[in-house]
Motif scaffolding. Structure first.
Motif, short mmCIF file in Angstrom:
data_model
loop_
_atom_site.label_atom_id
_atom_site.label_comp_id
_atom_site.label_asym_id
_atom_site.label_seq_id
_atom_site.Cartn_x
_atom_site.Cartn_y
_atom_site.Cartn_z
N SER A 90 58.48 17.58 -21.00
CA SER A 90 57.04 17.13 -20.96
C SER A 90 56.13 17.37 -20.31
O SER A 90 56.43 17.84 -19.42
CB SER A 90 57.88 15.19 -19.77
OG SER A 90 55.93 14.86 -19.94
N THR A 91 55.34 17.50 -20.85
CA THR A 91 53.86 18.70 -20.02
C THR A 91 54.30 17.69 -18.02
O THR A 91 54.33 16.97 -18.08
CB THR A 91 52.95 18.06 -20.33
OG1 THR A 91 52.46 16.47 -20.24
CG2 THR A 91 52.46 18.46 -21.44
N ALA B 89 45.73 21.48 -27.26
CA ALA B 89 45.11 21.63 -28.36
C ALA B 89 45.60 22.64 -28.73
O ALA B 89 45.82 22.69 -29.88
CB ALA B 89 43.87 21.11 -28.57
N GLY C 149 54.47 14.08 -29.35
CA GLY C 149 54.12 13.22 -28.89
C GLY C 149 52.49 13.59 -28.38
O GLY C 149 52.62 15.34 -28.16
N ASP C 150 51.93 12.46 -27.35
CA ASP C 150 50.94 13.12 -27.03
C ASP C 150 50.84 14.06 -25.59
O ASP C 150 50.26 14.65 -25.30
CB ASP C 150 50.01 11.97 -26.74
CG ASP C 150 48.76 11.96 -25.83
OD1 ASP C 150 48.33 12.79 -25.92
OD2 ASP C 150 48.02 11.32 -24.13
N ARG C 151 52.24 13.77 -24.50
CA ARG C 151 52.72 14.90 -23.58
C ARG C 151 53.89 14.79 -24.00
O ARG C 151 54.38 15.15 -22.18
CB ARG C 151 52.77 13.59 -22.66
CG ARG C 151 50.95 12.66 -22.56
CD ARG C 151 51.08 11.76 -21.39
NE ARG C 151 49.28 11.70 -21.24
CZ ARG C 151 49.14 11.58 -19.81
NH1 ARG C 151 49.66 12.26 -18.31
NH2 ARG C 151 48.11 11.65 -19.97
N SER C 152 54.66 15.05 -24.75
CA SER C 152 56.00 15.71 -25.34
C SER C 152 56.05 16.07 -26.23
O SER C 152 55.54 16.46 -27.04
CB SER C 152 57.62 14.44 -25.14
OG SER C 152 56.81 13.06 -25.49
N PRO D 143 47.59 15.14 -21.12
CA PRO D 143 47.77 15.35 -22.77
C PRO D 143 47.95 16.88 -22.51
O PRO D 143 47.80 17.53 -22.50
CB PRO D 143 45.89 14.64 -23.18
CG PRO D 143 46.00 14.00 -21.89
CD PRO D 143 46.81 14.96 -20.51
N MET D 144 48.61 17.13 -24.36
CA MET D 144 49.46 18.30 -25.04
C MET D 144 47.79 19.21 -24.69
O MET D 144 47.35 18.38 -25.87
CB MET D 144 49.84 18.04 -25.86
CG MET D 144 50.82 19.54 -25.91
SD MET D 144 52.14 19.79 -26.44
CE MET D 144 53.35 18.38 -26.45
N ARG E 141 49.06 21.99 -29.67
CA ARG E 141 49.47 21.93 -30.44
C ARG E 141 49.39 22.14 -31.87
O ARG E 141 50.10 22.25 -32.52
CB ARG E 141 48.56 20.28 -30.77
CG ARG E 141 48.71 18.61 -29.51
CD ARG E 141 47.72 18.04 -30.19
NE ARG E 141 48.65 16.79 -29.16
CZ ARG E 141 49.87 16.17 -29.62
NH1 ARG E 141 50.61 16.97 -30.55
NH2 ARG E 141 50.08 14.53 -29.50
N SER F 291 51.95 14.20 -15.53
CA SER F 291 51.97 14.32 -16.76
C SER F 291 50.54 14.56 -17.33
O SER F 291 49.96 14.21 -16.45
CB SER F 291 52.86 14.34 -17.88
OG SER F 291 52.44 12.85 -17.85
#
Length: 135
Positions: free
Chosen positions: A103-104, A117, A76-79, A114-115, A120, A112
């Motif tokens: 979670s981040t 880049a 996910g965006d943060r997980s 955003p992860m 990712r 938290s």
């Protein structure tokens, strides 16, 4: 990740106590994240466990040789949604499997984020190499 079963892991029933399984999964998860995510834990940026569920399939006894397989199922965006299983080295049978969500987490802001880049990209590359796709 290979697991060393110790005498102290064994309960009065002669098998690894079910309270030990989350520790095995946690150790493997930590090593996976540390290896896969470049820049993990700079200035307190890391990932924390926010959900876990485990199914116990087969007991582990002292003489068993087992290892933990860890993979990312969902990003996910943060997980991260992760699957893990404890596998018997001898016959490939599964002793337990687990699904967890990380979670981040920024230890400085206590929130938290955003992860990144680069995290990712690294996870996607590693899973492509393993022949798996994440959703």
């Amino acid at each position: 990740m290979p697991i060393q079963i110790r005498f102290t892991d064994i309960d009065v029933f002669g098998h690894v106590n079910n309270a030990r399984y989350p520790e095995l999964f946690d150790t493997a998860r930590y090593l996976f994240v540390k290896e896969m995510l470049p820049g993990f834990d700079p200035d307190g940026k890391s990932m924390v466990l926010v959900h876990i569920e485990t199914d116990f399939r087969k007991q582990i006894v002292l003489s068993d040789k087992v290892y933990v397989e860890t993979s990312v199922k969902k990003m996910g965006d943060r997980s991260l949604g992760m699957t893990q299983r404890i596998v018997n080295e001898r016959d490939g049978s599964v002793h337990a499997d687990s699904y967890s969500v990380l979670s981040t987490y920024d230890a400085v802001t206590r929130q938290s984020f955003p992860m990144p880049a680069r995290w990712r990209e690294r996870l996607s590359e590693a899973l492509e190499e393993a022949g798996k796709n994440i959703k």
